[in-house]
Design a protein around this motif. Structure first.
Motif, mmCIF file in Angstrom:
data_model
loop_
_atom_site.group_PDB
_atom_site.id
_atom_site.type_symbol
_atom_site.label_atom_id
_atom_site.label_comp_id
_atom_site.label_asym_id
_atom_site.label_seq_id
_atom_site.Cartn_x
_atom_site.Cartn_y
_atom_site.Cartn_z
ATOM 1 N N ARG A 170 0.750 -1.124 -0.003
ATOM 2 C CA ARG A 170 -0.002 0.005 -0.013
ATOM 3 C C ARG A 170 0.920 1.291 -0.095
ATOM 4 N N THR A 171 1.997 1.305 0.738
ATOM 5 C CA THR A 171 2.835 2.255 0.768
ATOM 6 C C THR A 171 3.392 2.767 -0.546
ATOM 7 N N THR A 172 4.127 1.667 -1.104
ATOM 8 C CA THR A 172 4.689 1.820 -2.311
ATOM 9 C C THR A 172 3.670 1.951 -3.518
ATOM 10 N N GLU A 173 2.498 1.678 -3.621
ATOM 11 C CA GLU A 173 1.362 2.200 -4.360
ATOM 12 C C GLU A 173 1.024 3.792 -4.207
ATOM 13 N N ALA A 174 1.209 4.339 -2.675
ATOM 14 C CA ALA A 174 0.874 5.565 -2.335
ATOM 15 C C ALA A 174 2.215 6.391 -3.143
ATOM 16 N N LEU A 175 3.276 6.042 -2.601
ATOM 17 C CA LEU A 175 4.479 6.432 -3.404
ATOM 18 C C LEU A 175 4.631 6.760 -4.827
ATOM 19 N N ASN A 176 4.009 5.735 -5.508
ATOM 20 C CA ASN A 176 3.811 5.691 -6.750
ATOM 21 C C ASN A 176 3.008 6.794 -7.267
ATOM 22 N N LEU A 178 2.100 9.529 -5.620
ATOM 23 C CA LEU A 178 2.836 10.860 -5.202
ATOM 24 C C LEU A 178 3.740 11.234 -6.486
ATOM 25 N N LYS A 179 4.038 10.312 -7.165
ATOM 26 C CA LYS A 179 4.998 10.677 -8.281
ATOM 27 C C LYS A 179 4.232 11.559 -9.434
ATOM 28 N N GLU A 180 2.995 10.994 -9.501
ATOM 29 C CA GLU A 180 1.973 11.231 -10.555
ATOM 30 C C GLU A 180 1.363 12.683 -10.137
ATOM 31 N N LYS A 181 0.807 12.674 -8.901
ATOM 32 C CA LYS A 181 0.209 13.797 -8.384
ATOM 33 C C LYS A 181 0.822 13.953 -6.826
ATOM 34 N N LYS A 182 0.667 15.334 -6.426
ATOM 35 C CA LYS A 182 1.082 15.745 -5.195
ATOM 36 C C LYS A 182 0.212 15.678 -4.088
ATOM 37 N N THR A 183 -1.116 15.688 -4.205
ATOM 38 C CA THR A 183 -2.292 15.554 -3.268
ATOM 39 C C THR A 183 -2.203 13.807 -2.762
ATOM 40 N N THR A 184 -2.468 13.964 -1.714
ATOM 41 C CA THR A 184 -2.613 12.332 -0.854
ATOM 42 C C THR A 184 -3.120 12.518 0.381
ATOM 43 N N LEU A 185 -3.185 11.257 0.975
ATOM 44 C CA LEU A 185 -3.813 11.159 2.649
ATOM 45 C C LEU A 185 -2.611 10.961 3.504
ATOM 46 N N PHE A 186 -2.610 11.750 4.342
ATOM 47 C CA PHE A 186 -1.541 11.448 5.221
ATOM 48 C C PHE A 186 -2.287 11.006 6.735
ATOM 49 N N ASN A 187 -1.558 9.664 7.391
ATOM 50 C CA ASN A 187 -1.874 9.326 8.220
ATOM 51 C C ASN A 187 -1.580 9.879 9.590
ATOM 52 N N LEU A 188 -2.457 10.274 10.226
ATOM 53 C CA LEU A 188 -1.822 11.059 11.682
ATOM 54 C C LEU A 188 -1.823 10.151 12.876
ATOM 55 N N GLY A 189 -2.659 9.159 12.608
ATOM 56 C CA GLY A 189 -2.488 7.866 13.690
ATOM 57 C C GLY A 189 -4.067 7.515 13.884
ATOM 58 N N ALA A 190 -4.024 6.459 14.869
ATOM 59 C CA ALA A 190 -5.563 6.079 15.220
ATOM 60 C C ALA A 190 -6.516 6.045 14.224
ATOM 61 N N GLY A 191 -6.374 5.955 13.017
ATOM 62 C CA GLY A 191 -7.271 5.911 11.932
ATOM 63 C C GLY A 191 -7.636 7.224 11.474
ATOM 64 N N VAL A 192 -6.913 8.248 11.641
ATOM 65 C CA VAL A 192 -7.211 9.728 11.354
ATOM 66 C C VAL A 192 -6.210 9.950 10.237
ATOM 67 N N PHE A 193 -6.982 10.575 9.058
ATOM 68 C CA PHE A 193 -6.082 10.915 7.894
ATOM 69 C C PHE A 193 -6.604 12.303 7.499
ATOM 70 N N VAL A 194 -5.685 13.126 6.857
ATOM 71 C CA VAL A 194 -5.972 14.261 6.476
ATOM 72 C C VAL A 194 -5.250 14.583 4.917
ATOM 73 N N LYS A 195 -6.150 14.891 4.152
ATOM 74 C CA LYS A 195 -5.843 15.361 2.866
ATOM 75 C C LYS A 195 -4.850 16.292 2.812
ATOM 76 N N GLY A 196 -3.777 16.306 1.880
ATOM 77 C CA GLY A 196 -2.717 17.253 1.797
ATOM 78 C C GLY A 196 -1.892 17.246 0.482
ATOM 79 N N GLU A 197 -0.901 18.013 0.433
ATOM 80 C CA GLU A 197 -0.324 18.314 -0.760
ATOM 81 C C GLU A 197 1.160 18.246 -0.445
ATOM 82 N N MET A 198 1.719 17.475 -1.126
ATOM 83 C CA MET A 198 3.456 17.440 -0.853
ATOM 84 C C MET A 198 3.990 18.396 -1.683
ATOM 85 N N LYS A 199 4.825 19.299 -0.893
ATOM 86 C CA LYS A 199 5.627 20.285 -1.668
ATOM 87 C C LYS A 199 6.844 19.851 -2.108
#
Length: 135
Positions: free
Chosen positions: A43-49, A51-72
């Protein structure tokens, strides 16, 4: 062999079988843990791939909480390589690291499966031996 001798042999076989069953359960638990890690790496490898295409992703904050964000900066990822030691990698470096780690985990899991087969073979031998003693 007299009855007392047979009983002693059967008790020894039963104790050995019980030991091997517990050992097999421990190995099965370890195999399941490794499978979970393999899935997480995939899953992590897929998410990293992605990221190469688009800079927006979900970031895991822990305890099942995610935030949508953009990688600079996707060329500065921090990887925990063990013992809480972090190294900086770019996306491709992180993917390569994870693929190597997954390969190691897969090999370890396959060795455990071989161990399970050996235990299963021994349990069959014990069963055959016990049946001969009783028959």
């Amino acid at each position: 062999m007299d009855e007392k001798g047979k009983r002693e042999v059967l008790e020894t076989l039963a104790a050995e079988a019980s030991y091997h069953q517990r050992e097999a359960q421990d190995i099965q638990n370890q195999i399941q843990t490794l499978q979970t890690i393999e899935t997480e790496i995939s899953r992590t490898t897929e998410a990293l791939n992605n990221l190469k295409e688009k800079k927006t992703t979900l970031f895991n904050l822990g305890a099942g909480v995610f935030v949508k964000g953009e990688m600079k900066e996707t060329n500065k990822l921090l990887l925990n390589i063990g013992a809480n030691v972090l190294v900086e990698k770019d996306v491709d470096g992180a993917i390569k690291f994870l693929e190597e780690k997954k390969k190691e985990i897969t090999e370890a899991r396959e060795e455990m499966i071989k161990g399970m087969q050996s235990i299963s073979d021994r349990l069959r031998e014990i069963d055959i031996e016990a049946r001969k003693m009783m028959g």
